[in-house]
Design an enzyme around this catalytic site. Structure first.
Site, PDB file in Angstrom:
ATOM      1  N   HIS A 131      -6.448   8.342  -5.894  1.00  0.00           N
ATOM      2  CA  HIS A 131      -6.698   7.419  -7.009  1.00  0.00           C
ATOM      3  C   HIS A 131      -6.468   5.991  -6.549  1.00  0.00           C
ATOM      4  CE1 HIS A 131      -2.338   7.962  -7.366  1.00  0.00           C
ATOM      5  NE2 HIS A 131      -2.270   6.956  -8.221  1.00  0.00           N
ATOM      6  N   HIS A 143      -4.579   3.362  -7.302  1.00  0.00           N
ATOM      7  CA  HIS A 143      -3.379   2.514  -7.370  1.00  0.00           C
ATOM      8  C   HIS A 143      -2.996   1.983  -5.981  1.00  0.00           C
ATOM      9  CE1 HIS A 143      -2.086   4.350 -11.477  1.00  0.00           C
ATOM     10  NE2 HIS A 143      -2.898   3.324 -11.608  1.00  0.00           N
ATOM     11  N   ASP A 149      -0.287   1.583  -4.331  1.00  0.00           N
ATOM     12  CA  ASP A 149       0.649   2.326  -3.480  1.00  0.00           C
ATOM     13  C   ASP A 149      -0.016   3.543  -2.828  1.00  0.00           C
ATOM     14  OD1 ASP A 149       0.716   3.343  -6.229  1.00  0.00           O
ATOM     15  OD2 ASP A 149       2.337   4.677  -5.579  1.00  0.00           O
ATOM     16  N   HIS A 150      -1.294   3.787  -3.148  1.00  0.00           N
ATOM     17  CA  HIS A 150      -2.033   4.894  -2.530  1.00  0.00           C
ATOM     18  C   HIS A 150      -3.191   4.418  -1.652  1.00  0.00           C
ATOM     19  CE1 HIS A 150       0.040   8.031  -4.965  1.00  0.00           C
ATOM     20  NE2 HIS A 150       0.325   6.942  -5.657  1.00  0.00           N
ATOM     21  N   HIS A 210      -3.785  10.371 -15.253  1.00  0.00           N
ATOM     22  CA  HIS A 210      -3.001   9.262 -14.688  1.00  0.00           C
ATOM     23  C   HIS A 210      -3.936   8.060 -14.503  1.00  0.00           C
ATOM     24  CE1 HIS A 210       0.099   7.295 -12.250  1.00  0.00           C
ATOM     25  NE2 HIS A 210      -0.760   7.163 -11.262  1.00  0.00           N
ATOM     26  N   ASP A 243      -0.769  11.499  -8.006  1.00  0.00           N
ATOM     27  CA  ASP A 243       0.173  11.259  -9.104  1.00  0.00           C
ATOM     28  C   ASP A 243      -0.220  12.045 -10.355  1.00  0.00           C
ATOM     29  OD1 ASP A 243       1.303   9.543  -7.298  1.00  0.00           O
ATOM     30  OD2 ASP A 243       0.924   7.714  -8.442  1.00  0.00           O
ATOM     31  N   HIS A 277       4.772  11.343  -4.596  1.00  0.00           N
ATOM     32  CA  HIS A 277       6.066  10.645  -4.717  1.00  0.00           C
ATOM     33  C   HIS A 277       7.239  11.615  -4.657  1.00  0.00           C
ATOM     34  CE1 HIS A 277       4.672   6.576  -5.945  1.00  0.00           C
ATOM     35  NE2 HIS A 277       3.644   7.243  -6.449  1.00  0.00           N
TER      36      HIS A 277
HETATM   37 FE    FE Z   1       1.758   6.347  -7.033  1.00  0.00          FE
HETATM   38 ZN    ZN Z   2      -0.521   6.167  -9.274  1.00  0.00          ZN
END
Ligand code: FE
Ligand code: ZN
Length: 261
Positions: A53, A55, A57-58, A113, A135, A173
């Site tokens: 996805h 985001h 942090d990915h 998400h 996530d 995570h």
């Molecule tokens: Fe994340």
């Molecule tokens: Zn995420």
């Protein structure tokens, strides 16, 4: 046999590496630095990037990886993530020939998400199969609903729940300990959950990862897959002030409670 390795990133992210025949496919490289360091140290060659996805942090490391390596990038179509070569919507099968002849992953749409969120499932990745679910499904929990509805997320989790029970679940995570604290508030009398909480606490004390888990333990202990369990339905009823109408209502009530927990 493919080796699956975690690269910890930021405070609690896991970047997953699929490694075989001197090649690496990387799942959700939020940061390029640990991936480049791995390639340097191992002499392995980057073969593909898979994104669950959009985001940061990915996907934050994608541009820096592409600056050094020309590789296919598999990603949710609707997010138009820069660098994407294979836009996906779910239902596709992707091949990773560098990692092994015939090696591939099924793409599963898991909106909730985010709306474009994907999971990647490989039945032959381990002796029991493996799913990379970002996530969406966490060990002991699930992701927040940033873009989708409870009905979408519940349907997405139901899609993961029917994978073979021994499947290894590789989430994005290390949230397990906090997730299980909430799970115990939902189901204080679940013995499997109590045992899992203790095991996870031990592992965290030794700074060991609690991911991957097995789908079977998620089905037994994760409240966000347990809308059919009477104890979870009762907890949802206590939140709502009346009995939940259906699985979606049960899931929605538990998710809303977790948001305030
Ligand atoms: Fe994340
Ligand atoms: Zn995420």
């Amino acid at each position: 046999m493919i080796e699956i390795t975690a690269l910890p990133a930021f405070t609690d992210n896991y970047i997953w590496l699929l490694r075989d025949h001197g090649c690496v496919a990387v799942v959700d490289p939020g940061d390029a630095a640990p991936v480049l360091a791995h390639l340097e140290a191992s002499g392995e060659r980057l073969a593909a990037i898979l994104l669950t996805h959009h985001h940061p942090d990915h996907i934050g490391g994608v541009a820096a990886l592409l600056a050094r390596h020309v590789v296919p990038v598999f990603a949710p179509a609707i997010n138009r993530i820069p660098g994407t070569t294979h836009p996906l919507r779910g239902g596709e099968h992707i091949a990773l020939p560098e990692l092994g002849p015939g090696l591939g992953l099924d793409v599963i749409a898991v909106p909730g998400h985010t709306l474009g969120h994907l999971a990647y499932y490989g039945s032959t990745l381990t002796d029991a199969g493996a799913v990379f679910c970002g996530d969406t499904l966490f060990a002991g929990g699930c992701g927040r609903l940033f873009e989708g509805t409870p009905a979408q997320m519940q349907a997405s989790l139901a899609r993961l729940a029917v994978l073979p029970a021994p499947t290894f679940v590789y989430c994005g995570h290390e949230y397990t300990e906090a997730n299980l604290r909430f799970a115990r508030a939902v189901e204080p009398d679940n013995a499997a959950l109590a045992a899992r909480s203790e095991e996870v606490a031990q592992r965290r004390k030794l700074a060991q990862p609690t991911v991957p888990s097995r789908l079977a333990e998620e089905l037994a202990t994760n409240p966000f897959l347990r809308w059919d369990a009477p104890a979870v339905q009762a907890a949802a009823a206590a939140q709502l002030g009346h009995a939940p109408l259906d699985a979606v209502a049960t899931f929605a009530a538990i998710r809303a409670w977790k948001d305030r927990f």
